[in-house]
Every structure is written in structure tokens, then in C-alpha cells.
Design a protein around this motif. Structure first.
Motif, PDB file in Angstrom:
ATOM      1  N   GLU A 101       9.736 -22.305   2.416  1.00 18.90           N
ATOM      2  CA  GLU A 101      11.006 -21.719   2.594  1.00 18.90           C
ATOM      3  C   GLU A 101      11.649 -21.172   1.414  1.00 18.90           C
ATOM      4  O   GLU A 101      12.345 -20.192   1.298  1.00 18.90           O
ATOM      5  N   ALA A 102      11.406 -22.007   0.058  1.00 23.39           N
ATOM      6  CA  ALA A 102      11.885 -21.238  -1.018  1.00 23.39           C
ATOM      7  C   ALA A 102      11.185 -19.938  -1.330  1.00 23.39           C
ATOM      8  O   ALA A 102      12.073 -19.110  -1.765  1.00 23.39           O
ATOM      9  N   ALA A 103      10.133 -19.722  -1.037  1.00 26.80           N
ATOM     10  CA  ALA A 103       9.268 -18.393  -1.337  1.00 26.80           C
ATOM     11  C   ALA A 103      10.192 -17.426  -0.398  1.00 26.80           C
ATOM     12  O   ALA A 103      10.495 -16.215  -0.895  1.00 26.80           O
TER      13      ALA A 103
ATOM     14  N   GLY B 182      14.806 -21.927  -8.150  1.00 22.40           N
ATOM     15  CA  GLY B 182      16.077 -22.484  -7.851  1.00 22.40           C
ATOM     16  C   GLY B 182      16.067 -23.204  -6.392  1.00 22.40           C
ATOM     17  O   GLY B 182      16.681 -24.088  -6.137  1.00 22.40           O
ATOM     18  N   ALA B 183      15.221 -22.358  -5.578  1.00 24.64           N
ATOM     19  CA  ALA B 183      15.272 -23.048  -4.067  1.00 24.64           C
ATOM     20  C   ALA B 183      14.529 -24.374  -4.163  1.00 24.64           C
ATOM     21  O   ALA B 183      14.752 -25.181  -3.319  1.00 24.64           O
ATOM     22  N   LEU B 184      13.468 -24.452  -4.880  1.00 30.24           N
ATOM     23  CA  LEU B 184      12.718 -25.527  -4.905  1.00 30.24           C
ATOM     24  C   LEU B 184      13.649 -26.720  -5.433  1.00 30.24           C
ATOM     25  O   LEU B 184      13.619 -27.688  -5.059  1.00 30.24           O
ATOM     26  N   ALA B 185      14.193 -26.311  -6.551  1.00 30.26           N
ATOM     27  CA  ALA B 185      15.128 -27.148  -7.206  1.00 30.26           C
ATOM     28  C   ALA B 185      16.231 -27.758  -6.366  1.00 30.26           C
ATOM     29  O   ALA B 185      16.723 -29.212  -6.577  1.00 30.26           O
ATOM     30  N   ILE B 186      16.702 -27.105  -5.413  1.00 32.59           N
ATOM     31  CA  ILE B 186      17.905 -27.843  -4.513  1.00 32.59           C
ATOM     32  C   ILE B 186      17.290 -28.240  -2.969  1.00 32.59           C
ATOM     33  O   ILE B 186      17.911 -28.569  -2.270  1.00 32.59           O
ATOM     34  N   GLY B 187      16.041 -28.346  -3.314  1.00 33.60           N
ATOM     35  CA  GLY B 187      15.315 -29.057  -1.860  1.00 33.60           C
ATOM     36  C   GLY B 187      14.652 -28.329  -0.762  1.00 33.60           C
ATOM     37  O   GLY B 187      14.048 -29.001   0.073  1.00 33.60           O
ATOM     38  N   PHE B 188      14.698 -27.280  -1.101  1.00 38.15           N
ATOM     39  CA  PHE B 188      13.874 -26.344   0.090  1.00 38.15           C
ATOM     40  C   PHE B 188      12.297 -26.481  -0.198  1.00 38.15           C
ATOM     41  O   PHE B 188      11.877 -26.778  -1.337  1.00 38.15           O
TER      42      PHE B 188
ATOM     43  N   LEU C  25       6.091 -17.292   6.808  1.00 39.65           N
ATOM     44  CA  LEU C  25       6.309 -18.633   6.054  1.00 39.65           C
ATOM     45  C   LEU C  25       7.135 -19.630   6.605  1.00 39.65           C
ATOM     46  O   LEU C  25       7.071 -20.936   6.778  1.00 39.65           O
ATOM     47  N   ALA C  26       8.451 -18.707   6.850  1.00 38.98           N
ATOM     48  CA  ALA C  26       9.583 -19.803   7.426  1.00 38.98           C
ATOM     49  C   ALA C  26      10.055 -19.024   8.833  1.00 38.98           C
ATOM     50  O   ALA C  26      11.408 -18.657   8.570  1.00 38.98           O
ATOM     51  N   PRO C  27       9.620 -18.903   9.873  1.00 38.45           N
ATOM     52  CA  PRO C  27      10.151 -18.172  11.036  1.00 38.45           C
ATOM     53  C   PRO C  27      11.694 -18.752  11.366  1.00 38.45           C
ATOM     54  O   PRO C  27      12.308 -17.903  12.014  1.00 38.45           O
TER      55      PRO C  27
END
Lengths: 376, 152
Positions: free
Chosen positions: A136-138, A126-132, A158-160
Motif C-alpha cells: 500500500e505504501a508503494a 513516509g507511508a511505511l513510517a506511518i504504518g501502511f 498491489l492494493a486494489p
């Protein structure tokens, strides 16, 4: 003298504050209210809520006060978050606190802990689909594990820059388990299913309890070596508890150590939500996806329990599946509460602890897998 | 990039499917290992019992023919078959007074001393609660010796 006074007044919080600081202070007060008045996970929400207040007092830039300014007190303490020191220590305490007997008595319930991790991977999509971006999606997906330390662990890797919103979302949803889970559990089960009584688990010997952390650690970490810091500490803590001969160490791990780390982690995670960093469109997306992730995780556990019932001779109460999300022991308590609302003589707590604990192991493995994939 | 396009571009489906599969495999293996632990502990705890069971017959093999059986007088050896029938009729374990009583009623000679010989050579051995049972191994040895004697 007049200039001095004007300069002082211009440097006060009142002069420096903007509407975003006020919003965040209100958020902090709401979190404190939930923790203190409603007693939703007070051990977590009180430090986080007050941390939000600390982090959102407007201060002069480069004065060495803010959490993101090197050399400040908060920055030093925040080092434990950004460098993944606190999450493994929290896991050490959890291991020393947790009794794995119910899981050892009926290992098949561990599968429910695996099923609930479907929420993590669904939210990742879902996070990949909305552009993350993928890393960050992980990190957002792991909120569905309902495990604050694991979410912080993976996000720091991964995304501090998202630690603040992800940690607050993870802990808030963990605290709101009694609000989020029951409607989903009732929606997906019939009254007849909610009334299922599970048979008493067998008695587990001391030897089993001592051997389990060693076998569990070796097996899980050989399969997913990236889970080493979290699972290593979890199983080590449990060995300290079960082997009895190091009672002093076990007591420290489950009392003083976990308390100190919880205070430091809670306050700094709260303080990391400075308005300018936290109040972004991304944060709103993270909170929305976090709620989605949590709901999917709960639903996956319940549905998987129903599927297992098609094959099992000794039926499982499907409510127990909801405890697969690793909010220990909150979601197990919710299962007990929902089960007893239907039948006050039905005690599901001990049965729910099995998927609950295996959910902790499952989410740590899921985090390790995501970390490995993102590092490739 | 958004939507399904973004998922495909970042290999999201592959990561999710493999990821959840690894989580399941890990927990299935762990649950399998956990379900075996108590059985392995059970075997380990009973190791001395298994060890003794495998050792005992060897010891008796050496002991019975050379020491016990030859000390049994020939007339007592012969009468042992009749006592065995009585014991089978009573069922095991049996009380000694009942065996004495029955052997007297059946007209067997010197039941007291015969039973005493049986106990000495361990043909009859104590079981629980003051009851006795027939020692099958000694009984087999006696039968073998008797056959050898009759063929000679």
C-alpha cells in the motif's frame, strides 16, 4: 397499497442516505466545480466528479446496482480499472498525442524527469513510517509521479482496495498543479534564476523521431520489463504518430480511443469512491501523503536543476525542473506561467516539455520497479 | 510497527535507494542513446559520400597513368610546373581568363592550347561558379612520369 408505498419510500436514496453519502456528494460537487468553473483538468475532473455522484447515491445492497456488486453495469466497466486495461490504453493515446522533439533536442533535460521521481520513493518511506504495509505504501508513493494512469496501474496490482482514494488523490493533485507548484517553485529559486533564458532547441529530424520510440522502448523495457504494458503502449502510440504511414490509427489513438477510455476510467474511478469504502482514516492519510509526495517531487526537480547548473555551460532555468512531475502538459504550462510572470519575453514551455515527458517515462519505470520489488 | 522501525523492517531504505538509482540509470542511458541518434543518422545519410570518397582515388589511380598522362605532349608536361606556380600565386579557385592573361604576360608559349591540354587531361578541373582548380592527383602523376623520364 400503503405497504407498497412505504416499502418504496424506504428504498429511496433519501431514506437510505447517511451523512457520509452527503459528504461524498459534496466532494463530487466541489470536484465538478473545479473542473467546470475553474477549468482545472476538466477532461478528468468532470467525469470523476460526476462518477462520485453516481457512486454515492445510496442503493439497496445486492440489487445489482453498486460498482462493487458483480454483474452491475458499473462493475463491468470497472473491470478495465481493476484489471489494468485502461491505463495502457491511455498511455497509447498520450504517445500518439505527444511530440518528443524538445526532449530529443536536449536529452540532458531528461535527468530532471528522473529527479522528480524522488518524491515517489520519499513518500513510500513516509507511508511505511506511518504504518501502511509495503504494497500500500508503494501505491501511495506513486501519487508523487503525478500520473493518474500509472497510479491506477500500480494500485490495481498491489492494493486494489485503495484504487478509489489513490486515483482520486492522484487526479486531484494533477488538476491542482497550478495551485500546488508555483509557491514551491518561487520558494526554491531566486529572481535571477527565474530570469534565465534557455537557448532555442535544435531542429529534430523526422528520422530521429521515428527511431526514438523503438530505441526508447527497447532500452526501457529491457531495463524494467514490468513497465512493458505502460511504456510499450506509450512508445507504440508515438511511433504511430511519427511514422506518418498509419495516420488513421494515430488519429484514432489520440482522439476517439483516449476519449472513450478517459470517460470510462473517470466515471468508474469516481464511482469507486463509495462513502463506506472511501471515507476512512486511511483515505485522509493517503491524501496528506499525496500532497507531500507532490511537493517533494516538485522540489526535487527544481533543486536538481540548480545542481545541474553548477556543471553545465548552457544554464537551465531551474523552474523547468518542476515539470519533471509527469502531469502532461499541465506542469509544463505552470513553468511557462511562473517564468512569464518574471519576464514576459521568456518562453519556457517547449523547454519544460522535455522533463515533463521524461517524467512520464520515469514514473512508469518507478512503478515497474516498485511492482517488481513488491512481487519478490 | 511505525516510524524508522517500520522502514527498516520492510527494507524501505534499500528499496528506495535501489529504485531511484534504477530510474536515474534508465533515463541517463536513454538520454545518452537519444543524444547519439542524430549523429548516427548523420553518418548513415552521408554513407554514399564516404563510400565514393574511398572509391574515387582507386578509379583515378587506374585511369590517370594509362589514359590521361601519356596523351599530354612532353613540352606541355614540362611547362605544367610553370603553370602550377602561376596558379599557386593566384590562389584556388581561379578564373581561366586570368590564368591566360598571366601566362601571356609571363611569356609562356601557346597558353591557349596548353591550357586546353590541361583541361583535356583533367589537370585543371572546373569548380563552382565557372572557376577552376588544379587536380592534385593528376599533377602528382605527371610529376612521377616526368621524374621517371628524366632518370631514364
Amino acid at each position: 397499497m400503503e405497504n407498497l408505498l412505504i416499502e418504496f419510500l424506504s428504498n429511496t436514496g433519501f431514506a437510505l442516505a447517511d451523512y457520509r453519502n452527503i459528504i461524498m456528494i459534496l466532494v463530487g460537487i466541489i470536484i465538478l466545480y473545479l473542473g467546470v468553473a475553474k477549468e482545472y483538468e476538466p477532461l478528468l475532473l468532470v467525469p470523476i466528479g460526476f462518477g462520485i455522484l453516481i457512486g454515492n447515491i445510496p442503493v439497496i445492497k445486492d440489487f445489482g446496482l453498486g460498482i462493487y456488486e458483480s454483474g452491475s453495469f458499473l462493475n463491468y466497466v470497472y473491470y478495465g480499472v481493476t484489471h489494468d486495461i485502461y491505463p495502457p490504453l491511455i498511455f497509447l493515446g498520450i504517445g500518439a498525442l505527444t511530440d518528443f522533439s524538445t526532449m530529443l533536442a536536449r536529452p540532458v533535460l531528461m535527468l530532471l524527469g528522473a529527479a522528480a521521481q524522488i518524491g515517489i520513493f520519499t513518500t513510500f518511506l513516509g507511508a511505511l513510517a506511518i504504518g501502511f504495509p509495503p504494497n500500500e505504501a508503494a501505491s501511495i508513493g506513486i501519487i508523487g509521479g503525478a500520473d493518474g494512469p500509472t497510479a491506477i496501474f500500480l494500485t490495481a496490482m498491489l492494493a486494489p482496495r485503495l484504487i478509489g482514494p489513490i486515483a482520486v488523490a492522484a487526479y486531484s493533485y494533477m488538476a491542482l498543479v497550478p495551485v500546488i507548484q508555483p509557491p514551491i517553485m518561487r520558494l526554491l529559486t531566486t529572481r535571477k534564476e527565474r530570469l534565465i533564458k534557455m537557448e532555442e532547441p535544435r531542429e529534430v529530424s523526422k528520422k530521429e523521431k521515428i527511431i526514438f520510440p523503438i530505441v526508447g522502448f527497447l532500452l526501457c523495457c529491457f531495463l524494467a520489463p514490468a513497465a512493458l504494458p505502460l511504456l510499450g503502449m506509450l512508445f507504440f502510440g508515438n511511433l504511430l504518430k511519427e511514422c506518418v504511414v498509419v495516420e488513421r490509427l494515430a488519429r484514432t489513438a489520440r482522439t476517439s480511443l483516449i476519449d472513450i477510455v478517459t470517460i470510462l476510467l473517470g466515471v468508474t474511478v469516481g464511482a469507486s469512491t463509495q462513502a463506506d469504502v472511501f471515507l476512512t482514516r486511511q483515505s485522509i492519510g493517503i491524501f496528506a501523503l499525496g500532497a507531500f509526495s507532490f511537493a517533494i517531487a516538485t522540489a526535487s526537480g527544481v533543486i536538481f536543476a540548480k545542481i545541474m547548473n553548477l556543471f553545465l555551460r548552457k544554464k537551465i532555468n531551474p523552474l523547468v525542473g518542476a515539470a519533471g512531475v509527469s502531469a502532461v502538459p499541465n506542469s509544463a504550462r505552470v513553468v511557462q506561467m511562473v517564468g512569464q510572470a518574471e519576464d514576459p519575453t521568456n518562453f519556457l514551455l517547449m523547454h519544460a516539455m522535455a522533463p515533463n515527458i521524461s517524467g512520464v517515462i520515469g514514473s512508469a519505470i518507478a512503478a515497474a520497479i516498485l511492482w517488481s520489488f513488491m512481487s519478490l | 510497527m511505525f516510524g524508522f522501525e517500520a522502514i527498516i523492517a520492510h527494507d524501505g531504505l534499500g528499496i528506495s535507494v535501489i529504485g531511484i538509482s534504477i530510474v536515474f540509470v534508465s533515463l541517463i542511458l536513454l538520454s545518452f542513446a537519444v543524444s547519439r541518434i542524430h549523429k548516427l543518422i548523420g553518418l548513415w545519410d552521408k554513407r554514399s559520400k564516404y563510400y565514393n570518397r574511398s572509391k574515387k582515388p582507386q578509379q583515378k589511380d587506374q585511369k590517370t597513368p594509362s589514359v590521361l598522362v601519356p596523351t599530354l605532349p612532353q613540352d606541355v608536361q614540362r611547362v605544367s610546373r610553370q603553370f602550377k606556380l602561376l596558379i599557386e600565386w593566384m590562389g584556388e579557385p581561379f578564373p581561366l581568363p586570368k590564368l591566360l592573361d598571366l601566362s601571356g604576360k609571363c611569356g609562356l608559349s601557346h597558353p591557349h592550347s596548353t591550357i586546353n591540354e590541361f583541361i583535356k587531361c583533367e589537370l585543371i578541373i572546373p569548380a563552382e561558379n565557372g572557376y577552376y582548380i588544379l587536380n592534385k592527383q593528376v599533377e602528382e602523376k605527371i610529376l612521377l612520369l616526368e621524374e621517371k623520364r628524366s632518370s631514364a
